[in-house]
Design a protein around this motif. Structure first.
Motif, PDB file in Angstrom:
ATOM      1  N   ASN A  26      40.959  41.279  31.914  1.00 41.37           N
ATOM      2  CA  ASN A  26      40.159  41.639  33.150  1.00 41.37           C
ATOM      3  C   ASN A  26      39.057  40.919  33.955  1.00 41.37           C
ATOM      4  O   ASN A  26      38.620  41.345  35.192  1.00 41.37           O
ATOM      5  CB  ASN A  26      39.633  43.289  33.501  1.00 41.37           C
ATOM      6  CG  ASN A  26      40.573  44.229  32.412  1.00 41.37           C
ATOM      7  OD1 ASN A  26      41.705  44.138  32.576  1.00 41.37           O
ATOM      8  ND2 ASN A  26      39.852  45.080  31.840  1.00 41.37           N
ATOM      9  N   ASN A  27      39.319  39.891  33.180  1.00 39.97           N
ATOM     10  CA  ASN A  27      38.186  39.090  33.758  1.00 39.97           C
ATOM     11  C   ASN A  27      36.843  39.577  34.369  1.00 39.97           C
ATOM     12  O   ASN A  27      36.523  39.900  35.750  1.00 39.97           O
ATOM     13  CB  ASN A  27      38.812  38.503  35.246  1.00 39.97           C
ATOM     14  CG  ASN A  27      38.360  36.971  35.301  1.00 39.97           C
ATOM     15  OD1 ASN A  27      37.447  36.487  34.665  1.00 39.97           O
ATOM     16  ND2 ASN A  27      38.312  36.661  36.711  1.00 39.97           N
ATOM     17  N   THR A  85      33.191  42.578  37.792  1.00 42.04           N
ATOM     18  CA  THR A  85      34.517  41.934  37.884  1.00 42.04           C
ATOM     19  C   THR A  85      34.397  40.978  39.042  1.00 42.04           C
ATOM     20  O   THR A  85      33.719  40.829  39.958  1.00 42.04           O
ATOM     21  CB  THR A  85      35.548  43.063  38.100  1.00 42.04           C
ATOM     22  OG1 THR A  85      34.936  44.201  37.423  1.00 42.04           O
ATOM     23  CG2 THR A  85      36.761  42.507  37.847  1.00 42.04           C
ATOM     24  N   LYS A  87      36.808  37.806  41.476  1.00 44.00           N
ATOM     25  CA  LYS A  87      37.804  37.658  42.492  1.00 44.00           C
ATOM     26  C   LYS A  87      38.881  36.389  40.760  1.00 44.00           C
ATOM     27  O   LYS A  87      38.243  35.945  40.122  1.00 44.00           O
ATOM     28  CB  LYS A  87      37.348  37.029  43.074  1.00 44.00           C
ATOM     29  CG  LYS A  87      38.935  36.182  43.870  1.00 44.00           C
ATOM     30  CD  LYS A  87      38.423  35.377  44.800  1.00 44.00           C
ATOM     31  CE  LYS A  87      38.783  34.464  45.272  1.00 44.00           C
ATOM     32  NZ  LYS A  87      38.935  33.872  46.416  1.00 44.00           N
ATOM     33  N   ASP A  88      40.128  36.962  40.786  1.00 46.01           N
ATOM     34  CA  ASP A  88      41.140  36.064  40.043  1.00 46.01           C
ATOM     35  C   ASP A  88      40.953  34.723  39.835  1.00 46.01           C
ATOM     36  O   ASP A  88      41.039  34.225  41.747  1.00 46.01           O
ATOM     37  CB  ASP A  88      42.585  36.767  40.655  1.00 46.01           C
ATOM     38  CG  ASP A  88      42.778  37.842  40.275  1.00 46.01           C
ATOM     39  OD1 ASP A  88      42.370  38.435  39.308  1.00 46.01           O
ATOM     40  OD2 ASP A  88      43.734  38.636  40.061  1.00 46.01           O
TER      41      ASP A  88
END
Length: 95
Positions: A26-27, A85, A87-88
């Motif tokens: 899930n980064n 979390t 950002k991609d």
């Protein structure tokens, strides 16, 4: 926020098996943070220290366990954990 303030809020990364799974799937990254820090302060500190974009922060308080040595009984201190979390495409190198 100054760099010294940001580094006081973020105590250390938490490197566990669950944290590694969250990282890969899930980064998300786990950090031990100051017990008085809120989500906005944590997000700003992580973004400043690691130069990444934070999309979400979840926090939880880990309550200290009771421990004993012989007849003496005590308690470990409680601490706060943050699940951050990113950002991609953004990553943090914790090694």
């Amino acid at each position: 926020m100054r760099d010294s303030e940001a580094r006081q809020l973020i105590t250390s990364p938490v490197i566990t098996e669950k944290g590694t799974i969250l990282q890969e799937a899930n980064n998300q990254y786990l950090f031990r943070v100051d017990i008085r820090a809120n989500k906005i302060q944590i997000a700003a500190a992580i973004a400043q220290i690691f130069k990444v974009e934070v999309t979400g922060v979840r926090t939880l308080t880990v309550h200290g366990k009771m421990r004993r040595i012989g007849r003496t009984q005590g308690r470990r201190p409680s601490w706060k954990k943050a699940i951050v979390t990113l950002k991609d495409g953004d990553t943090i190198d914790l090694t």
